[in-house]
Design a protein around this motif. Structure first.
Motif, mmCIF file in Angstrom:
data_model
loop_
_atom_site.group_PDB
_atom_site.id
_atom_site.type_symbol
_atom_site.label_atom_id
_atom_site.label_comp_id
_atom_site.label_asym_id
_atom_site.label_seq_id
_atom_site.Cartn_x
_atom_site.Cartn_y
_atom_site.Cartn_z
ATOM 1 N N GLU A 73 0.109 3.240 4.008
ATOM 2 C CA GLU A 73 0.774 1.964 4.276
ATOM 3 C C GLU A 73 1.062 1.227 2.970
ATOM 4 O O GLU A 73 2.126 0.636 2.799
ATOM 5 C CB GLU A 73 -0.078 1.091 5.190
ATOM 6 C CG GLU A 73 0.604 -0.222 5.538
ATOM 7 C CD GLU A 73 -0.212 -1.100 6.466
ATOM 8 O OE1 GLU A 73 0.122 -2.294 6.558
ATOM 9 O OE2 GLU A 73 -1.169 -0.612 7.100
ATOM 10 N N GLY A 74 0.132 1.266 2.050
ATOM 11 C CA GLY A 74 0.341 0.635 0.747
ATOM 12 C C GLY A 74 1.495 1.279 -0.007
ATOM 13 O O GLY A 74 2.312 0.584 -0.629
ATOM 14 N N GLN A 75 1.574 2.601 0.050
ATOM 15 C CA GLN A 75 2.681 3.293 -0.606
ATOM 16 C C GLN A 75 4.010 2.939 0.060
ATOM 17 O O GLN A 75 5.023 2.776 -0.614
ATOM 18 C CB GLN A 75 2.452 4.811 -0.580
ATOM 19 C CG GLN A 75 1.369 5.254 -1.530
ATOM 20 C CD GLN A 75 1.111 6.744 -1.444
ATOM 21 O OE1 GLN A 75 1.047 7.330 -0.362
ATOM 22 N NE2 GLN A 75 0.947 7.364 -2.601
ATOM 23 N N ARG A 81 9.252 -2.523 -1.604
ATOM 24 C CA ARG A 81 9.480 -3.454 -2.718
ATOM 25 C C ARG A 81 10.404 -2.840 -3.771
ATOM 26 O O ARG A 81 11.269 -3.518 -4.331
ATOM 27 C CB ARG A 81 8.148 -3.856 -3.363
ATOM 28 C CG ARG A 81 7.410 -4.930 -2.605
ATOM 29 C CD ARG A 81 6.211 -5.448 -3.391
ATOM 30 N NE ARG A 81 5.135 -4.479 -3.532
ATOM 31 C CZ ARG A 81 4.240 -4.220 -2.593
ATOM 32 N NH1 ARG A 81 4.287 -4.844 -1.434
ATOM 33 N NH2 ARG A 81 3.302 -3.340 -2.801
ATOM 34 N N THR A 82 10.231 -1.560 -4.029
ATOM 35 C CA THR A 82 11.061 -0.890 -5.031
ATOM 36 C C THR A 82 12.510 -0.818 -4.569
ATOM 37 O O THR A 82 13.432 -1.107 -5.341
ATOM 38 C CB THR A 82 10.509 0.522 -5.327
ATOM 39 O OG1 THR A 82 9.162 0.392 -5.802
ATOM 40 C CG2 THR A 82 11.353 1.229 -6.366
ATOM 41 N N GLN A 84 13.949 -2.818 -2.439
ATOM 42 C CA GLN A 84 14.473 -4.184 -2.464
ATOM 43 C C GLN A 84 14.858 -4.598 -3.893
ATOM 44 O O GLN A 84 15.887 -5.236 -4.109
ATOM 45 C CB GLN A 84 13.456 -5.181 -1.886
ATOM 46 C CG GLN A 84 13.091 -4.927 -0.439
ATOM 47 C CD GLN A 84 14.241 -5.117 0.532
ATOM 48 O OE1 GLN A 84 15.359 -4.645 0.325
ATOM 49 N NE2 GLN A 84 13.954 -5.791 1.627
ATOM 50 N N ARG A 85 14.030 -4.215 -4.862
ATOM 51 C CA ARG A 85 14.343 -4.526 -6.266
ATOM 52 C C ARG A 85 15.626 -3.817 -6.700
ATOM 53 O O ARG A 85 16.508 -4.423 -7.326
ATOM 54 C CB ARG A 85 13.182 -4.109 -7.175
ATOM 55 C CG ARG A 85 13.465 -4.339 -8.664
ATOM 56 C CD ARG A 85 12.331 -3.842 -9.538
ATOM 57 N NE ARG A 85 11.961 -2.460 -9.360
ATOM 58 C CZ ARG A 85 12.592 -1.425 -9.921
ATOM 59 N NH1 ARG A 85 13.649 -1.611 -10.686
ATOM 60 N NH2 ARG A 85 12.169 -0.190 -9.716
ATOM 61 N N LEU A 86 15.755 -2.541 -6.333
ATOM 62 C CA LEU A 86 16.950 -1.778 -6.705
ATOM 63 C C LEU A 86 18.199 -2.344 -6.028
ATOM 64 O O LEU A 86 19.270 -2.402 -6.633
ATOM 65 C CB LEU A 86 16.761 -0.297 -6.352
ATOM 66 C CG LEU A 86 15.684 0.434 -7.155
ATOM 67 C CD1 LEU A 86 15.455 1.838 -6.600
ATOM 68 C CD2 LEU A 86 16.044 0.487 -8.637
ATOM 69 N N ARG A 87 18.071 -2.764 -4.774
ATOM 70 C CA ARG A 87 19.191 -3.397 -4.065
ATOM 71 C C ARG A 87 19.640 -4.648 -4.817
ATOM 72 O O ARG A 87 20.828 -4.874 -5.026
ATOM 73 C CB ARG A 87 18.775 -3.788 -2.642
ATOM 74 C CG ARG A 87 18.667 -2.654 -1.653
ATOM 75 C CD ARG A 87 18.083 -3.165 -0.336
ATOM 76 N NE ARG A 87 18.830 -4.297 0.178
ATOM 77 C CZ ARG A 87 19.722 -4.230 1.170
ATOM 78 N NH1 ARG A 87 19.936 -3.077 1.776
ATOM 79 N NH2 ARG A 87 20.371 -5.289 1.576
ATOM 80 N N ALA A 117 12.952 1.576 6.911
ATOM 81 C CA ALA A 117 14.357 1.387 7.285
ATOM 82 C C ALA A 117 14.623 -0.053 7.710
ATOM 83 O O ALA A 117 15.620 -0.664 7.309
ATOM 84 C CB ALA A 117 14.750 2.358 8.388
ATOM 85 N N GLU A 118 13.731 -0.602 8.517
ATOM 86 C CA GLU A 118 13.909 -1.970 9.009
ATOM 87 C C GLU A 118 13.841 -2.975 7.854
ATOM 88 O O GLU A 118 14.703 -3.853 7.738
ATOM 89 C CB GLU A 118 12.830 -2.296 10.039
ATOM 90 C CG GLU A 118 12.927 -3.700 10.590
ATOM 91 C CD GLU A 118 11.821 -4.006 11.591
ATOM 92 O OE1 GLU A 118 11.599 -5.198 11.834
ATOM 93 O OE2 GLU A 118 11.183 -3.072 12.118
ATOM 94 N N GLU A 119 12.840 -2.852 7.016
ATOM 95 C CA GLU A 119 12.637 -3.822 5.936
ATOM 96 C C GLU A 119 13.719 -3.737 4.851
ATOM 97 O O GLU A 119 13.990 -4.724 4.181
ATOM 98 C CB GLU A 119 11.263 -3.623 5.296
ATOM 99 C CG GLU A 119 10.106 -3.944 6.212
ATOM 100 C CD GLU A 119 9.924 -5.430 6.434
ATOM 101 O OE1 GLU A 119 10.114 -6.210 5.486
ATOM 102 O OE2 GLU A 119 9.588 -5.805 7.575
ATOM 103 N N THR A 120 14.308 -2.576 4.671
ATOM 104 C CA THR A 120 15.322 -2.410 3.621
ATOM 105 C C THR A 120 16.743 -2.395 4.178
ATOM 106 O O THR A 120 17.693 -2.156 3.436
ATOM 107 C CB THR A 120 15.081 -1.104 2.828
ATOM 108 O OG1 THR A 120 15.152 0.012 3.719
ATOM 109 C CG2 THR A 120 13.727 -1.132 2.128
#
Length: 148
Positions: A73-75, A81-82, A84-87, A117-120
């Motif tokens: 889950e942490g990964q 987060r990664t 989202q940062r790249l987006r 998929a949902e979060e990104t």
């Protein structure tokens, strides 16, 4: 120690057994001995794999062991987060949908793909986006995406 003399071991044992009172002024009363805050303090030590803390008479103990499920889950959260940062670096907005491809994270995608998929705001599809290789907690993966 020097002030209590031979009684010091008896006071220590009583303290370890919880036979003490913490007074409003911060002093500790053990076996009718009043100890000043600079002489003694009450600390809580958790069992192996647990952390403990106390404040105002309340003790909280938390299991700090990271099992495989929590690690995955942490990964997944790190991957989100990664992405989202790249987006953001690519100039995309939150509402932009993307086709996302992640190589090297099969286990994470299998267990947490829907969340990712949902979060990104993505659909997992091959795409012609530029790939970026990242290391997330020892797992190397290549992330590429393209706006749909």
């Amino acid at each position: 120690g020097p002030r209590l003399g031979k009684r010091v071991q008896e006071v220590i044992a009583a303290g370890k057994n919880g036979d003490y009172t913490i007074n409003d002024d911060g002093t500790i009363l053990i076996l009718e001995e009043k100890l000043m805050p600079k002489e003694a303090e009450v600390v809580y030590i958790g069992k192996e794999g647990l952390d403990a803390a106390a404040d105002k008479g309340v003790v909280v103990s938390v299991d700090t062991e990271v099992n495989d499920e929590l690690k995955a889950e942490g990964q997944a959260r790190d991957l989100i987060r990664t992405v989202q940062r790249l987006r953001k670096e690519a100039g995309l907005t939150f509402t932009d949908q993307i086709n996302l491809q992640v190589e090297g994270a099969d286990d994470i995608l299998k267990s947490h793909g829907d969340l990712i998929a949902e979060e990104t705001r993505s659909t997992f599809k091959d795409n012609k986006g530029n790939g970026e290789t990242v290391d997330l907690d020892g797992t190397k993966m290549t992330i590429s995406f393209a706006k749909t």
